[in-house]
Every structure is written in structure tokens, then in C-alpha cells.
Write an enzyme that holds these catalytic residues in place. Sequence first.
Site, PDB file in Angstrom:
ATOM      1  CE1 TYR A  53      -1.656  -1.626 -13.802  1.00 44.29           C
ATOM      2  CE2 TYR A  53      -3.373  -3.286 -13.770  1.00 44.29           C
ATOM      3  CZ  TYR A  53      -2.986  -1.966 -13.827  1.00 44.29           C
ATOM      4  OH  TYR A  53      -3.945  -0.984 -13.896  1.00 44.29           O
ATOM      5  CG  HIS A 118      -2.493   1.782 -18.751  1.00 47.45           C
ATOM      6  ND1 HIS A 118      -1.850   0.674 -18.290  1.00 47.45           N
ATOM      7  CD2 HIS A 118      -3.094   2.314 -17.658  1.00 47.45           C
ATOM      8  CE1 HIS A 118      -2.039   0.536 -16.984  1.00 47.45           C
ATOM      9  NE2 HIS A 118      -2.792   1.534 -16.582  1.00 47.45           N
TER      10      HIS A 118
HETATM   11  P1  NAP Z   1      -7.848   0.109  -4.531  1.00 48.39           P
HETATM   12  O1  NAP Z   1      -8.612  -0.944  -5.190  1.00 48.39           O
HETATM   13  O2  NAP Z   1      -8.520   1.408  -4.211  1.00 48.39           O
HETATM   14  O3  NAP Z   1      -7.208  -0.417  -3.164  1.00 48.39           O
HETATM   15  C1  NAP Z   1      -6.521  -1.621  -3.062  1.00 48.39           C
HETATM   16  C2  NAP Z   1      -6.045  -1.769  -1.611  1.00 48.39           C
HETATM   17  O4  NAP Z   1      -7.196  -1.816  -0.759  1.00 48.39           O
HETATM   18  C3  NAP Z   1      -5.249  -3.034  -1.377  1.00 48.39           C
HETATM   19  O5  NAP Z   1      -4.224  -2.721  -0.464  1.00 48.39           O
HETATM   20  C4  NAP Z   1      -6.260  -3.975  -0.717  1.00 48.39           C
HETATM   21  O6  NAP Z   1      -5.692  -4.886   0.194  1.00 48.39           O
HETATM   22  C5  NAP Z   1      -7.134  -2.986   0.033  1.00 48.39           C
HETATM   23  N1  NAP Z   1      -8.480  -3.522   0.193  1.00 48.39           N
HETATM   24  C6  NAP Z   1      -9.292  -4.017  -0.782  1.00 48.39           C
HETATM   25  N2  NAP Z   1     -10.469  -4.408  -0.259  1.00 48.39           N
HETATM   26  C7  NAP Z   1     -10.390  -4.174   1.069  1.00 48.39           C
HETATM   27  C8  NAP Z   1     -11.282  -4.396   2.141  1.00 48.39           C
HETATM   28  N3  NAP Z   1     -12.487  -4.931   1.940  1.00 48.39           N
HETATM   29  N4  NAP Z   1     -10.875  -4.036   3.394  1.00 48.39           N
HETATM   30  C9  NAP Z   1      -9.650  -3.490   3.602  1.00 48.39           C
HETATM   31  N5  NAP Z   1      -8.765  -3.257   2.626  1.00 48.39           N
HETATM   32  C10 NAP Z   1      -9.134  -3.610   1.361  1.00 48.39           C
HETATM   33  O7  NAP Z   1      -6.513   0.494  -5.366  1.00 48.39           O
HETATM   34  P2  NAP Z   1      -5.868   0.055  -6.754  1.00 48.39           P
HETATM   35  O8  NAP Z   1      -5.329  -1.301  -6.707  1.00 48.39           O
HETATM   36  O9  NAP Z   1      -4.968   1.186  -7.145  1.00 48.39           O
HETATM   37  O10 NAP Z   1      -7.087   0.134  -7.817  1.00 48.39           O
HETATM   38  C11 NAP Z   1      -7.844  -0.989  -8.187  1.00 48.39           C
HETATM   39  C12 NAP Z   1      -7.471  -1.498  -9.578  1.00 48.39           C
HETATM   40  O11 NAP Z   1      -7.712  -0.503 -10.570  1.00 48.39           O
HETATM   41  C13 NAP Z   1      -5.980  -1.815  -9.764  1.00 48.39           C
HETATM   42  O12 NAP Z   1      -5.596  -3.000  -9.105  1.00 48.39           O
HETATM   43  C14 NAP Z   1      -5.895  -1.843 -11.255  1.00 48.39           C
HETATM   44  O13 NAP Z   1      -6.431  -3.078 -11.764  1.00 48.39           O
HETATM   45  C15 NAP Z   1      -6.792  -0.655 -11.618  1.00 48.39           C
HETATM   46  N6  NAP Z   1      -6.040   0.616 -11.790  1.00 48.39           N
HETATM   47  C16 NAP Z   1      -6.013   1.185 -13.040  1.00 48.39           C
HETATM   48  C17 NAP Z   1      -5.306   2.366 -13.248  1.00 48.39           C
HETATM   49  C18 NAP Z   1      -5.277   2.961 -14.614  1.00 48.39           C
HETATM   50  O14 NAP Z   1      -4.445   3.864 -14.867  1.00 48.39           O
HETATM   51  N7  NAP Z   1      -6.144   2.559 -15.517  1.00 48.39           N
HETATM   52  C19 NAP Z   1      -4.651   3.005 -12.176  1.00 48.39           C
HETATM   53  C20 NAP Z   1      -4.735   2.421 -10.912  1.00 48.39           C
HETATM   54  C21 NAP Z   1      -5.440   1.239 -10.734  1.00 48.39           C
HETATM   55  P3  NAP Z   1      -5.378  -6.435  -0.142  1.00 48.39           P
HETATM   56  O15 NAP Z   1      -4.905  -6.497  -1.552  1.00 48.39           O
HETATM   57  O16 NAP Z   1      -4.374  -6.821   0.870  1.00 48.39           O
HETATM   58  O17 NAP Z   1      -6.670  -7.235   0.036  1.00 48.39           O
END
Ligand code: NAP
Length: 288
Positions: A53, A118
Site C-alpha cells: 500500500y 499477500h
Molecule cells: P472496503 O473496505 O470494502 O470499502 C472502502 C470504501 O468504502 C472507501 O471508499 C470508504 O470511504 C467507504 N466506506 C467505508 N465505510 C463507509 C461507510 N460507513 N459509509 C459509506 N462509505 C464507507 O474496501 P477495501 O479498502 O478494498 O477493503 C478494506 C481493506 O482490506 C483494505 O483497505 C485493505 O486493508 C484490505 N484489503 C486486502 C486485500 C488483500 O489482498 N489482502 C485486498 C483488498 C483490501 P472513505 O474511505 O471515504 O471513508
Amino acid sequence: MRTLSLRGGASLPVLGLGTWGLGEDPARRAAEVRIVRAALEAGYRLIDTAEMYGEGGAEEVVGQALDESVRAGDVRRDEVFVVSKVYPHNASLRGTPAACDRSRRRLMLDHIDLYLLHWPGQHPLEDTVQALQSLVAEGAIGHWGVSNFDVDDMTELESLRAVRAGGPPCATNQVYLSIGQRGAEYGLLPWMRERGMPLMAYSPIDQGGLLDDDAVLGVARRRGLTPAQVALAWVLSREGVMAIPKAARETHQRENLAAAEQVLDAADLQALESAHPAPVRKQPLAML
Ligand code: NAP
């Protein structure tokens, strides 16, 4: 907040903070540190990051925020569970400890609580696991685990000499799971449950894609919740599953913490199930 036990011991809150997208622009650094500090103040005690990241930038943001929060007396270091991940191309016998050292330096931490591969990569898995187990033995990491591993990858993992020899076990597998992406529920999640290994769900709100989903909106209206809260409460209704939504906005951070206390009833679950039925056959594991 409810907790789950990793295979290997530690107890984790079922909801943490994701950090993908942070640390990409030095001009936003100070604001992003404030975002992570705000999350700690709001009560987050589990933070997920990765060397990928922002090419280390997110780890630096998390490290600085945690350091400042500890100095300010907002949290104790031992109250916060930090997860990071090694790039597959770094995950060789020698590359893994080197990558871990770099991550620890960026995070300003003596040890990373949980360190994951990862996704499956080009280096022999036996070497990666041996390196991860050595890092646990040395105290550089508390636990090791994997990410984006499907059942066949987990089966291979379990057959490794290093794993069968009885060293520290694989603590968890972090995969994509949401009401819109339920593939992991067929095969993988039952496999993990049988072995007492919790699943860490990433992208539980489909990166915002579930916010205008009709079924999610319907339950949200009926229950007086937000769509994100419904999406999170659904993921957390799965036995043995924790979630790490990313939320930069403080209102989102607080909403998401509150979602961990919500229990969906049978009518809610049925409405969501009708629109997004559980998989009835194996699907390739979705990956972002
Ligand atoms: P996510 O958590 O499903 O969605 C994040 C998005 O949702 C952001 O745009 C955020 O906006 C919005 N959001 C969060 N809470 C909200 C709420 N209460 N109301 C409205 N919108 C909301 O997607 P993600 O970031 O892909 O996944 C989460 C985490 O998982 C990542 O950040 C990372 O740490 C991890 N990840 C790991 C892998 C892997 O391969 N291991 C892959 C993908 C992700 P704002 O930020 O503007 O609040």
C-alpha cells in the site's frame, strides 16, 4: 466488541481498519496520520496494512499515527493489533525477513502482530513458511498467516514439512468476502472453520459498491442503519469471520464500529439471501 481467536492464540476484535489507498501522496501524509489517529481515538484496535500500500507509505502513516497516539496516551502499544503483509516477490527464505525488517522500520514497531503472505507467489511456499515461522520464533512478528489462499492453496500449505513439524500455525487467511462476493463461503470458509482458523474479510463493502445495492438499502431502511452498516453486520454474522473495512472519514469509522454491535434478524438475513444467494458450487476465489 466481540473478539475472535487466531489459530495460535491471540484474541482480535472482529472489526478493524483497512488502509489500502493511504500513503500514496506525501502531500496527504499529515491528514492521513490524523485519520488513523482518529480511528484509534474512536476505538479501533486492529489495523490492516501492507508493504504494497503506497509502496510502504501506508505503513509509514500507520507507524506515525500509532507512535503519536501512544505518546499522547490515547492507546498503549499492546492494545493495538497491527497486521502487515509481505509482497509475494519478496517472500523467499532471505527476502521475507528483509521485507519484515523494512516494514517494522516504517511502522516503527519492534514486532508486527500478524504478518501475512499477500497472495500465493513464485517462491517455494515451504521457504516462505519457514521464514515466517522463524520470524515468530525471533519475536519479530507475533503470528503469521496468508491472504488470497483458496482451498487448494491451504491444502498445499497444510502438507508442508514446516507446518507438519508443529511450529507456529497459520493464524488466518485474509480473503475477499462480502454480501456481493460470497465465493469464499463455499469450500474455503468451512475448511477454515473445521480447523479453528478465522477468516479475515477484506473489501466487506465491495469498496463502496454495496452502498446502492437494493437489498442492502431495503434492510438499512427497515433497521434504521446505513447501507455500510448492513454490509458489515452481514459479514460479521458469518461464524468465524472478522472484517477490516477501510474508512478515511471519521463518520464512516464510527458508523462501522457501531455496525459490529448490530445483529441482523432472520428477516434481514432472508432479504439479503434472496438477492445474493450463497454459492452452491465452487467458484474461483475473488481477488482485488
Ligand atoms: P472496503 O473496505 O470494502 O470499502 C472502502 C470504501 O468504502 C472507501 O471508499 C470508504 O470511504 C467507504 N466506506 C467505508 N465505510 C463507509 C461507510 N460507513 N459509509 C459509506 N462509505 C464507507 O474496501 P477495501 O479498502 O478494498 O477493503 C478494506 C481493506 O482490506 C483494505 O483497505 C485493505 O486493508 C484490505 N484489503 C486486502 C486485500 C488483500 O489482498 N489482502 C485486498 C483488498 C483490501 P472513505 O474511505 O471515504 O471513508
